[in-house]
Design an enzyme around this catalytic site. Structure first.
Site, short mmCIF file in Angstrom:
data_model
loop_
_atom_site.label_atom_id
_atom_site.label_comp_id
_atom_site.label_asym_id
_atom_site.label_seq_id
_atom_site.Cartn_x
_atom_site.Cartn_y
_atom_site.Cartn_z
CB SER A 64 1.86 47.01 -6.04
OG SER A 64 0.67 46.41 -6.45
CE LYS A 67 -0.60 48.56 -8.65
NZ LYS A 67 -1.46 48.12 -7.55
CE1 TYR A 189 -1.18 47.43 -12.60
CE2 TYR A 189 -2.11 45.27 -13.06
CZ TYR A 189 -1.75 46.25 -12.16
OH TYR A 189 -1.95 46.05 -10.81
CE1 TYR A 240 -2.36 49.40 -3.32
CE2 TYR A 240 -1.04 47.84 -2.09
CZ TYR A 240 -1.30 48.54 -3.24
OH TYR A 240 -0.48 48.37 -4.31
CB VAL A 258 1.23 40.73 -3.88
CG1 VAL A 258 0.05 41.47 -3.31
CG2 VAL A 258 1.23 40.76 -5.39
#
Ligand code: DON
Length: 304
Positions: A64, A67, A189, A240, A258
């Site tokens: 992530s 991103k 992605y 998050y 992760v």
């Protein structure tokens, strides 16, 4: 004057004996093969001086963390038009939750949760001629490092098990918030998430968010107002449902993945990346968070 090398050595000596390091992610099977004992930190300061401890030169799956980089490229191409398709509020939910997406009519809360990053992937698939190649060469240019690459095994492993991401992409498509084929968007992605980078390479690419939009070679990738916004999103949404805890303990904008990586920065001062594959219950690197808490506490350097 702060001696960053001494501080990193102290943190490493203190934390490397800890055996309770959380759990290596297994929902992407290929990530489960990683050795949970790995631990590295790399810090680069505003003068370009670098400091390292442990496994800081070993490449791992950035997941992530990518991103932020896809968002940066999409933001520099589309500007404020992006915010018609994705919000800028923390979700307070885990990264892969879908409930808010339905309640909020297919507009993801922010670009750093999975659904938001899938919308950004769609923007890049529409905007780039060769999306996977162009995105990779964008990262290689920022870092001046052509060794950075995707990990096709990780991308395939995620595709084979990416049921929630397929669900998110299909839900987005049903609301008209995906322009391209779901398969094409998710292929992009999954590849962006499979990027392999070391702590050193991560600190080098995120240097621009600490350095007012200019990379290590002094080329400008973002203007100062865009940097402000991306750093704000990292602070409020980068972890998050643990973004509050990260701000409370560490006090820096940052982003986790992760694969066990975390990158964080203090504008005009330093950028730091940590890697320890074991995750806490919220999916953030357990040792990485401890290391960053110690770094900002020992040095007294945070945005607060
Ligand atoms: O889409 C996924 O689930 C993964 N490729 C990325 C998730 C991730 O890294 C969440 N971060 N902590």
């Amino acid at each position: 004057m702060i001696n960053f090398q001494e501080t990193l050595d102290e943190i490493y000596a203190d934390l490397s004996s800890i055996t309770t390091r959380g759990t290596v992610a297994t929902y992407i099977p290929e990530l489960a093969c990683v050795n949970g004992d790995k631990f590295g930190i790399h810090l680069i300061d505003a003068n370009g001086m670098s400091y390292s401890v442990g496994d800081a030169d070993e490449a791992f799956s950035i997941q992530s963390i990518s991103k932020v980089l896809s968002l940066t490229l999409a933001f520099s191409i589309r500007g404020d038009k992006l915010w018609q398709r994705v919000g800028v509020e923390p979700s307070g939910d885990p990264f892969n939750h879908l409930s808010l997406l339905e309640m909020e009519n297919g507009i993801p809360r922010n670009p750093l949760i999975n659904a938001g990053a899938i919308v950004i992937a769609d923007v890049l698939v529409s905007q780039l001629k060769k999306p996977k190649e162009d995105f990779l060469s964008y990262i290689q240019k920022i870092t001046n490092d052509e060794t950075i690459d995707y990990d096709p095994k990780v991308a395939k492993s995620e595709k084979d098990t990416g049921f929630r991401n397929y669900a998110a992409a299909n839900l987005l498509k049903s609301y008209g918030n995906i322009e391209n084929d779901v398969e094409t968007v998710l292929d992009f992605y999954f590849h962006q998430c499979s990027l392999r980078m070391s702590c050193k390479q991560l600190a080098n690419v995120f240097y621009m968010f600490m350095n007012r939009g200019k990379c290590l070679m002094n080329n400008e990738y973002l203007n100062i107002n865009h940097v402000k916004r991306i750093n704000a999103l990292m602070l409020s949404c980068g972890f998050y449902d643990e973004a509050g805890e990260f701000a409370f303990e560490v006090g820096l904008p940052g982003k986790s993945g992760v694969g066990g990586g975390i990158v964080a920065l203090l504008p005009n001062k330093f950028c730091v990346a940590t890697w320890s594959p074991g995750l806490n219950a919220k999916g953030n690197s357990l040792l990485g968070m401890k290391a960053l808490e110690q770094l900002t506490t020992k040095t007294g350097l945070s945005i607060f």
